[in-house]
Write an enzyme that holds these catalytic residues in place. Structure first.
Site, PDB file in Angstrom:
ATOM      1  N   SER A 107      34.486  38.946  35.465  1.00 19.54           N
ATOM      2  CA  SER A 107      33.889  40.250  35.751  1.00 19.54           C
ATOM      3  C   SER A 107      34.102  41.193  34.576  1.00 19.54           C
ATOM      4  CB  SER A 107      34.528  40.816  37.025  1.00 19.54           C
ATOM      5  OG  SER A 107      34.014  42.084  37.244  1.00 19.54           O
ATOM      6  N   GLY A 108      33.034  41.804  34.140  1.00 18.57           N
ATOM      7  CA  GLY A 108      33.110  42.763  33.034  1.00 18.57           C
ATOM      8  C   GLY A 108      32.972  42.106  31.669  1.00 18.57           C
ATOM      9  N   THR A 112      25.747  40.625  32.935  1.00 20.05           N
ATOM     10  CA  THR A 112      24.547  41.381  33.322  1.00 20.05           C
ATOM     11  C   THR A 112      23.873  41.973  32.095  1.00 20.05           C
ATOM     12  OG1 THR A 112      25.603  41.863  35.401  1.00 20.05           O
ATOM     13  CG2 THR A 112      23.736  43.227  34.830  1.00 20.05           C
ATOM     14  N   ASN A 157      35.113  46.619  35.972  1.00 20.75           N
ATOM     15  CA  ASN A 157      33.776  46.864  35.416  1.00 20.75           C
ATOM     16  C   ASN A 157      33.136  48.044  36.146  1.00 20.75           C
ATOM     17  OD1 ASN A 157      31.207  46.771  34.439  1.00 20.75           O
ATOM     18  ND2 ASN A 157      30.786  44.636  35.045  1.00 20.75           N
ATOM     19  N   SER A 160      29.866  46.644  38.066  1.00 20.92           N
ATOM     20  CA  SER A 160      30.107  45.256  38.451  1.00 20.92           C
ATOM     21  C   SER A 160      29.055  44.792  39.458  1.00 20.92           C
ATOM     22  CB  SER A 160      31.496  45.155  39.063  1.00 20.92           C
ATOM     23  OG  SER A 160      31.765  43.810  39.350  1.00 20.92           O
ATOM     24  N   SER A 161      28.504  43.593  39.179  1.00 28.68           N
ATOM     25  CA  SER A 161      27.503  43.054  40.109  1.00 28.68           C
ATOM     26  C   SER A 161      28.246  42.580  41.348  1.00 28.68           C
ATOM     27  CB  SER A 161      26.773  41.882  39.467  1.00 28.68           C
ATOM     28  OG  SER A 161      26.394  42.208  38.163  1.00 28.68           O
ATOM     29  N   GLY A 384      31.271  37.382  38.206  1.00 28.67           N
ATOM     30  CA  GLY A 384      32.216  36.574  37.435  1.00 28.67           C
ATOM     31  C   GLY A 384      33.514  36.329  38.194  1.00 28.67           C
ATOM     32  N   GLU A 386      37.020  36.637  39.426  1.00 30.42           N
ATOM     33  CA  GLU A 386      37.799  37.878  39.441  1.00 30.42           C
ATOM     34  C   GLU A 386      39.125  37.718  40.177  1.00 30.42           C
ATOM     35  OE1 GLU A 386      34.940  40.728  40.778  1.00 30.42           O
ATOM     36  OE2 GLU A 386      35.293  40.295  42.890  1.00 30.42           O
TER      37      GLU A 386
HETATM   38  N1  LIG Z   1      26.490  43.383  24.458  1.00 30.00           N
HETATM   39  C1  LIG Z   1      27.062  44.503  24.874  1.00 30.00           C
HETATM   40  N2  LIG Z   1      26.996  45.602  24.103  1.00 30.00           N
HETATM   41  C2  LIG Z   1      27.570  46.735  24.491  1.00 30.00           C
HETATM   42  N3  LIG Z   1      28.243  46.878  25.654  1.00 30.00           N
HETATM   43  C3  LIG Z   1      28.348  45.823  26.468  1.00 30.00           C
HETATM   44  C4  LIG Z   1      27.751  44.567  26.115  1.00 30.00           C
HETATM   45  N4  LIG Z   1      28.017  43.700  27.094  1.00 30.00           N
HETATM   46  C5  LIG Z   1      28.750  44.399  28.027  1.00 30.00           C
HETATM   47  N5  LIG Z   1      28.956  45.654  27.646  1.00 30.00           N
HETATM   48  C6  LIG Z   1      29.686  46.687  28.384  1.00 30.00           C
HETATM   49  O1  LIG Z   1      30.476  46.041  29.345  1.00 30.00           O
HETATM   50  C7  LIG Z   1      30.163  46.488  30.640  1.00 30.00           C
HETATM   51  C8  LIG Z   1      30.243  45.343  31.632  1.00 30.00           C
HETATM   52  O2  LIG Z   1      29.262  44.431  31.388  1.00 30.00           O
HETATM   53  P1  LIG Z   1      28.495  43.660  32.529  1.00 30.00           P
HETATM   54  O3  LIG Z   1      28.177  44.566  33.632  1.00 30.00           O
HETATM   55  O4  LIG Z   1      27.437  42.943  31.898  1.00 30.00           O
HETATM   56  O5  LIG Z   1      29.617  42.687  33.013  1.00 30.00           O
HETATM   57  P2  LIG Z   1      29.461  41.476  34.009  1.00 30.00           P
HETATM   58  O6  LIG Z   1      29.899  40.290  33.307  1.00 30.00           O
HETATM   59  O7  LIG Z   1      28.104  41.463  34.570  1.00 30.00           O
HETATM   60  O8  LIG Z   1      30.466  41.808  35.130  1.00 30.00           O
HETATM   61  P3  LIG Z   1      30.379  41.542  36.676  1.00 30.00           P
HETATM   62  O9  LIG Z   1      30.702  40.141  36.903  1.00 30.00           O
HETATM   63  O10 LIG Z   1      31.385  42.421  37.230  1.00 30.00           O
HETATM   64  O11 LIG Z   1      29.029  41.919  37.094  1.00 30.00           O
HETATM   65  C9  LIG Z   1      28.787  47.063  30.548  1.00 30.00           C
HETATM   66  O12 LIG Z   1      28.608  48.097  31.476  1.00 30.00           O
HETATM   67  C10 LIG Z   1      28.768  47.610  29.136  1.00 30.00           C
HETATM   68  O13 LIG Z   1      29.296  48.872  29.086  1.00 30.00           O
HETATM   69 MG   LIG Z   2      27.272  41.809  36.309  1.00 31.40          MG
END
Ligand SMILES: Nc1ncnc2c1ncn2[C@@H]1O[C@H](COP(=O)(O)OP(=O)(O)OP(=O)(O)O)[C@@H](O)[C@H]1O
Ligand SMILES: [Mg+2]
Length: 1035
Positions: A107-108, A112, A157, A160-161, A384, A386
Site C-alpha cells: 500500500s502506498g 494506482t 497512503n 489508498s485504494s 497492496g 498491508e
Molecule cells: N510516480 C509517482 N510520482 C509521484 N508521486 C507518486 C508516484 N507514485 C506514487 N506517488 C505518490 O504516492 C502516493 C501513493 O500512491 P498510490 O496511491 O499509487 O499507491 P498504491 O500503491 O495504489 O497504494 P494502495 O495500495 O494503498 O492503493 C500517491 O498519492 C502519490 O502522492
Molecule cells: Mg491504489
C-alpha cells in the site's frame, strides 16, 4: 537514441540483468538507491519494471516523454512505465492478442499512480477518431469517480485504494481505444462506519461537504463541517494537505457529466451518500425494558426523504427485528447495541451496493456497442499488501489477494519459465525460489483452509464467536508452518500475539490478525426487517440495488470470504489467458517523504516481491522465446526461402530463417517447439528488419490492391462502354431497319408502279410515273445533242414519247436557230460552193464524203506569193482563186510545179513569172476528174483552136475545191465530168492521149509502157495524200 534522458540516465545500471554481482542483494539495493537518489525511479529486470515511489512530481510524465516512448523498441530508452505500456500496446497490435499489466506492491507504493499514467499514455498516444474521443474521456474520467468512492486515507497512503480494480481497455483492429470494462473487488465497507486512528472515511463524503454548493447541501440536509458527522469524525487528525477535497469535488462533478450520469442519477446518488452521513448521526437510547429507541427523529426524516421511504418504516427497521418462524413472523425490539449494529449494517450495505451500482453504471457508459472483435489490455490495480497495528478481516482478504497475485507471478515467470526450458530441452540450472502456494492453500483450501473454517463457524448451529473461530483454527491448521497463535507460539513469541489474534507468515512478511469481527464481517448479514425497508425505498438506485426477489430467497448467500475467494479465482482465470507485463512498485519510506530511502523497508520489499529470484532467472535465461510457428509467421518475410510460405516443419523454417538473417550461435537456442533468443538486441535487430520489410510488403499489397481497384474501375467502365455501344448499335440498327423498311416500301411502290406503268393514272402508279418523268427529264439534260448534225436522243419511256418528240423538235429547232445565227456571208458563200461540189461529186468520186468537213477557202496562194509580172500580164484581171498544182506534160507526162490562178474570165497555169497557159472560159470545153480518190483534173480546151495548147493535166491536193470554184466561175452546165477507168485528152488539137485510172497497192502516177498516164491512187485518196506531198517535193 542518445537523448537528454538517456544521457542523464547513466547512474547505476538501467537493467538489473547487467549488474555484475547479480546474486548480491546489496548490489541490487545499491543500484536502486543510487538511481533513486538521482530521481531515477524506474529500473528493469529484463522486461519487468521496478518502480520506486518518489513521493514528488518529477516531470517525467510530460507529452514529450510520451512521444519519446511511442513506438520505440523497449530497451532503446531508459526504463519507464510508458515503455511497458507501449510494449504491451505494440505487441497487442502486431500479434492481435490480449495483454495485462500487473501492478503490484504494498500500500502506498504507487500502483494506482502507475495505472493512471498508463491510461493517460494510451489516451494520448493511441490513434484516435473524433467519434471515439468520448470513449477515451470516459475511460480517463472513470478513475476520479471510482477513486472518490473507493479510496480513502490510511496511515500508509493518503489515497489508498480500498477496493480492487481490474480494468480492461478495449482496442479495435487499428489500435484505437474504443471502450472498457471494470471489475471491482471487495470494497472495504467497514470503513464507512469505522476508521482507525489516522484514517479517513471514503473521499466522497469529504468532497461532497467541502465542494458542493450550499443549496445542494441544504437540499441534502447537510452541514459543511465533517466533524458534525459521526462517521467522519473518528480520525482525530488534522486535515491532510495532500488531499484537496474541494478541487477533487470539482473533478468528480465534471467527470460525472462525461460518463453519462443524469441529474436524477446524481440526485439519488448523493441522496444515498448524505443518508449514510445522517444514519451515522442517529442516536439511540435505552428505554426501561432495555429496548432501543430513537428520541430525535430529525435524522430519520432526512434519510426517509432522501431514500424515499416512510420514516416510520425506517424507524421500526432500525429498532426492531423480524423473526420468522415456520408459521408466523414475530417482530421484537432490538437492544441498544443491536440497533447500533443494524444502523451500521445498513450504512455499510447501502454504501457497498451503491458502489457496485456505480461500477456497473460506469461500465455501461464505457461499453462499446460495435461487436467486432477487440483486443484488450487489462490493468490490474489492486490493494497492496498491508500490515497495520491492528489488522482485521479486510487486511486478511487483501493480503490473501496479494498472495494469489504473487502465485500468479511465480507461475507465469519463475516456475513457468524454468519448466519451459526443461520441456524444450534447453540446458538449464534450476533456480531456487520461495513458492507461496503453501500459504495460498492455508487460506483457501476447501474444508481445510482458513476461509472454509471461518464459513463453517459462521453457519454452525450454536453460539459461534470470533474466539471459537480462533480455537477452530488452532485445532485445524495449528500445525501449519505459516500459522501461529498466542497459544501455539513459544514463550518468546507469546508476548507479541494477543489472545484474540492469529499470525500468518505471508510471503511478504508476518501479519498478526485480530479475529474480532471476523464472523460478523464474513456473514455480512442485514436484518430482514432492514432489508425489507431498503427494498421498499423509492430511490431509484436503491431500487436497483435491493431487489424484492432477494427477500423471497431464503437460501443463505455465500459468505464474504467465499465470494472474495471465488472472485479472485475468476480474476486469475482472466489474467492467465492474457500475455503479462509486470510492474513491481516499491515504497522507499513509511513517511511519504521524497528522497528518503529506508534500506530496511526496501530490502524487505525486494525480498518478498521475489525480485532477486526474478533477476537470477532472467540473467540465466533468454530474453525472448517464441513458438516456431509464431516466430516464423512473424518474420518469414525476411528470408526468400520462407516467404510467402514455408512448406516444411516450422522448426526447420526458423532454422533456415535465422541462418539467412545471420544469428550467431551464442545468440539463440532452438528448443523442441520454440526458439529462445538470449539478447534483446538480437530481437530488436530482427524486429527492425521486419519493420523495414513490412514497408515493402505494404507497398506491394497496396500496389496489388490499387491494381485491383483500378481493374474493377476499368471493368466497370468497360462494361459501361459495352452497354453504351450496344445501345448505340441498337439505335443505329433500328434506324437502319426503319431505313430499309422505308426502302422496301419505296421499292415495292416502284415495282408496283412499274407493273402498272401502262395503266391509267392511279395511286398504284402515280408516284412511279412522277419519278420516271422527273428522272427522264433530269437525265435528258446530260444527253442533249451538241449540234444540228448530232442525231442522238435519249430513249424516252413509253409515257413520255410524245413529250420527248416535242422536246426533241424544240431542241433541234433551237440548235438550228443557234447555228443559223452563227452563219456569216463568207460561210454562206462557202456553203453554196459546197452545195455545188455536192452536185458535182456526191456519189461519184471517192474521198468526197471525207472532204465534206474540210471547209473551202477563198484562195490557197496569197496575192503576195504570185509574181507581179504575172499579175501585170493578167491585165489587172481580179484573181478569184489560186492554188498550187502539179502540171503533167501532155506528151512525156513530166510533172511540173505550177500555180493555177482563176480569174473571172480565164484560168492561168503560171510558172513563176510566166503564164504558161491561159484557158479562157469561153474556150473551156469541160473538166474531167476520175471517180477514184486521186487529185487529177483535166481541163479540156476547145480542140478546134489550133493555136491553143492542148488540155491541161493537173494534180491538185484540193481537187474538189478547185473543180467546184472553176465550175462556178465557168457557169456552164455539165462542165465537170467524173470518169471511170480512163479518160481521153487532147495532147494537141487532133491528137489524143489517155489517162488510165486504176487502183493498186501503192500510190503511183507514171507513164506506162503504152504511153498512157497511169494514175494509181491508193485505196483512199486522203490516206494517199501525204505520199502525194512527198512526190511533189521531189519534183
Ligand atoms: N510516480 C509517482 N510520482 C509521484 N508521486 C507518486 C508516484 N507514485 C506514487 N506517488 C505518490 O504516492 C502516493 C501513493 O500512491 P498510490 O496511491 O499509487 O499507491 P498504491 O500503491 O495504489 O497504494 P494502495 O495500495 O494503498 O492503493 C500517491 O498519492 C502519490 O502522492
Ligand atoms: Mg491504489
Amino acid at each position: 537514441m542518445e537523448g537528454t534522458l538517456t544521457a542523464r540516465d547513466k547512474v547505476g545500471v538501467q537493467d538489473f540483468v547487467l549488474l555484475d554481482a547479480h546474486t548480491s542483494e546489496s548490489a541490487f539495493m545499491d543500484n536502486l538507491r543510487k538511481r533513486f537518489s538521482e530521481n531515477l525511479i524506474y529500473t528493469y529486470i529484463g522486461t519487468l519494471l521496478v518502480s520506486v515511489n518518489p513521493y514528488q512530481e518529477l516531470g517525467i510524465y510530460t507529452m514529450r516523454q510520451m512521444e519519446l516512448y511511442q513506438g520505440v523498441n523497449f530497451f532503446e530508452l531508459p526504463p519507464h512505465v510508458y515503455a511497458i505500456a507501449d510494449n504491451a500496446y505494440r505487441m497487442m497490435c502486431s500479434e492481435l492478442n490480449n495483454h495485462f499489466i500487473l501492478i503490484s506492491g504494498e500500500s502506498g507504493a504507487g500502483k494506482t499512480e502507475a495505472s493512471k499514467k498508463i491510461l493517460q499514455y494510451f489516451a494520448v498516444t493511441c490513434p484516435m477518431t473524433e467519434s471515439l474521443q468520448i470513449a477515451r474521456d470516459r475511460l480517463l474520467l472513470s478513475n476520479p469517480v471510482l477513486e472518490a468512492f473507493g479510496n480513502a486515507r490510511t496511515p500508509r497512503n493518503d489515497n489508498s485504494s480500498r477496493f480492487g480494480k481490474y480494468m480492461d481497455i478495449q482496442f479495435d483492429f487499428q489500435g484505437v481505444p474504443v471502450g472498457g470494462h471494470i471489475i471491482s473487488y471487495l470494497i472495504e465497507k467497514s470503513r464507512v462506519v469505522h476508521q482507525n486512528q489516522g484514517e479517513r472515511n471514503f473521499h466522497i463524503f469529504y468532497q461532497l461537504l467541502a465542494g458542493s454548493e450550499a443549496d445542494h447541501l441544504a437540499y441534502l440536509g447537510l452541514e459543511r463541517d465533517p466533524q458534525l458527522y459521526k462517521y467522519l469524525s473518528q480520525d482525530h487528525c488534522a486535515k491532510e494537505s495532500s488531499v484537496n477535497d474541494k478541487n477533487d469535488w470539482k473533478t468528480v462533478s465534471d467527470a460525472f457529466s462525461v460518463i453519462d450520469f443524469t441529474e436524477a442519477d446524481l440526485q439519488n446518488l448523493f441522496g444515498i451518500i448524505a443518508s449514510v452521513l445522517h444514519l451515522g448521526n442517529i442516536r439511540f437510547q435505552e428505554d426501561d425494558q432495555g429496548c432501543a429507541t430513537i428520541p430525535d427523529t430529525h435524522e430519520i426524516k432526512w434519510i426517509a426523504k432522501l431514500l424515499r421511504v416512510y420514516p416510520s418504516v425506517l424507524l421500526e427497521a432500525l429498532t426492531h427485528r423480524k423473526i420468522e418462524t415456520k408459521t408466523e413472523e414475530v417482530v421484537c425490539p432490538l437492544t441498544l447495541e443491536l440497533s447500533v449494529y443494524a444502523r451500521d449494517a445498513m450504512a455499510k450495505a447501502v454504501y457497498g451496493r451503491t458502489f457496485t451500482w456505480l461500477v456497473n453504471k460506469i461500465n455501461s457508459s464505457l461499453v462499446n456497442k460495435d461487436f467486432t472483435q477487440k483486443t484488450v489490455i487489462g490493468l490490474l490495480d489492486i490493494y497492496g499488501f498491508e500490515v497495520f497495528d491492528k489488522n482485521g478481516f479486510e487486511q486478511f482478504c487483501i493480503n490473501y489477494c496479494n498472495e494469489k497475485l504473487q502465485q500468479l507471478l511465480i507461475e507465469r515467470t519463475l516456475k513457468a519459465e524454468q519448466a519451459e526450458y526443461e520441456t524444450e530441452g534447453i540446458e538449464w540450472e534450476p533456480i531456487q525460489y520461495f513458492n507461496n502456494k503453501i500459504i495460498c492453500d492455508l487460506v483457501e483450501e476447501r474444508h481445510k483452509g482458513i476461509i472454509s473454517i471461518l464459513d463453517e463457524e459462521c453457519i454452525r448451529p450454536g453460539p459461534a464467536t470470533d474466539l471459537s473461530f480462533l480455537e477452530k483454527l488452532e485445532e485445524k491448521v495449528g500445525k501449519h508452518a505459516h500459522f501461529q497463535t498466542r497459544k501455539l507460539a513459544g514463550p518468546k513469541g507469546q508476548k507479541r500475539i494477543g489472545w484474540m489474534e492469529f499470525r500468518l507468515f505471508h510471503y511478504a512478511g508476518e501479519v498478526t490478525y485480530c479475529t474480532k469481527g471476523f464472523l460478523e464481517k464474513n456473514n455480512d448479514l442485514l436484518y430482514r426487517h432492514l432489508k425489507e425497508a431498503l427494498c421498499g425505498c423509492q430511490n431509484s438506485i436503491l431500487r436497483e440495488c435491493f431487489l424484492a426477489a432477494e427477500l423471497e430467497n431464503h437460501r443463505r448467500p455465500p459468505t464474504v470470504g467465499t465470494q472474495f475467494k471465488n472472485s479472485l479465482s475468476s480474476l486469475l482465470e482472466i489474467l492467465i489467458s492474457k500475455e503479462p507485463s509486470y510492474i513491481r512498485c516499491i515504497k522507499p519510506n513509511d513517511r511519504k517523504e521524497p528522497s528518503e530511502f529506508d534500506d530496511f523497508l526496501v530490502r524487505h520489499q525486494i525480498k518478498y516481491l521475489g525480485l532477486m529470484e526474478h533477476l537470477r532467472v532472467r540473467r540465466a535465461g533468454f530474453a525472448y522465446q517464441r513458438k516456431y510457428e509464431h516466430f516464423l509467421q512473424r518474420y518469414k518475410s525476411l528470408c526468400p526461402d520462407t516467404w510467402p510460405h514455408w512448406p516444411g516443419p516450422p522448426g526447420e523454417g526458423v532454422e533456415r530463417l535465422i541462418k539467412y538473417i545471420g544469428y550467431k550461435p551464442e545468440e539463440y537456442k532452438l528448443g523442441k517447439t520454440k526458439i529462445f533468443i538470449r539478447f534483446p538486441r538480437t530481437l530488436f535487430a530482427t524486429e527492425d528488419a521486419f519493420e523495414f520489410s513490412k514497408h515493402q510488403l505494404v507497398s506491394r499489397i497496396q500496389a496489388t490492391y490499387k491494381g485491383c481497384l483500378e481493374r474493377r474501375e476499368y471493368l466497370k467502365k468497360r462494361e459501361a462502354a459495352t452497354r453504351l455501344e450496344a445501345h448505340w448499335r441498337g439505335a443505329l440498327a433500328r434506324k437502319e431497319v426503319r431505313r430499309r423498311k422505308w426502302a422496301v416500301q419505296i421499292i415495292r411502290k416502284f415495282i408496283n408502279g412499274f407493273i402498272n406503268r401502262h395503266q391509267p393514272l392511279s395511286p398504284n402508279n402515280e408516284e412511279f410515273l412522277v419519278f420516271v418523268r422527273k428522272n427522264y427529264i433530269l437525265n435528258l439534260r446530260y444527253h442533249i445533242p451538241k449540234n444540228v448534225l448530232d442525231k442522238s436522243w435519249l430513249q424516252p419511256p413509253g409515257i413520255l414519247e410524245n413529250a420527248s418528240d416535242l422536246l426533241r423538235k424544240m431542241c433541234t429547232r433551237n440548235l438550228v436557230r443557234k447555228y443559223c445565227c452563227g452563219v456569216t456571208a463568207e460561210w454562206t458563200a462557202m456553203m453554196q460552193q459546197k452545195v455545188v461540189a455536192s452536185e458535182i461529186f456526191r456519189g461519184k468520186k471517192e474521198g468526197y464524203a471525207e472532204s465534206l468537213n474540210q471547209p473551202f477557202v477563198n484562195t490557197r496562194i496569197d496575192e503576195g506569193d504570185i509574181n507581179p509580172k504575172v499579175l501585170q500580164l493578167m491585165d489587172s484581171e481580179k484573181i478569184q482563186y489560186s492554188v498550187p498544182v502539179i502540171k503533167y506534160d501532155r506528151k512525156g507526162f513530166k510533172p511540173r510545179q505550177r500555180q493555177l490562178i482563176l480569174t473571172q474570165k480565164a484560168a492561168y497555169v503560171v510558172e513563176l513569172a510566166k503564164i504558161k497557159q491561159k484557158i479562157e472560159y469561153s474556150a473551156l470545153k469541160g473538166v474531167s476528174t476520175s471517180s477514184l480518190s486521186d487529185g487529177i483534173l483535166v481541163i479540156h480546151v476547145s480542140p478546134e483552136n489550133k493555136k491553143k495548147k492542148g488540155d491541161a493535166i493537173l494534180l491538185c491536193e484540193h481537187v474538189f475545191e478547185v473543180v467546184t470554184k472553176l465550175a462556178m466561175l465557168v457557169k456552164k452546165e455539165n462542165l465537170v465530168n467524173v470518169v471511170q477507168g480512163s479518160l481521153q485528152f487532147y495532147i494537141t488539137p487532133g491528137k489524143e492521149g489517155t489517162i488510165v485510172f486504176d487502183t493498186g497497192p501503192e500510190e503511183q502516177i507514171y507513164k506506162d509502157k503504152n504511153g498512157q498516164l497511169t494514175v494509181m491512187p491508193s485505196f483512199s485518196w486522203l490516206a494517199a495524200w501525204p505520199r502525194l506531198q512527198n512526190f511533189r517535193s521531189q519534183i
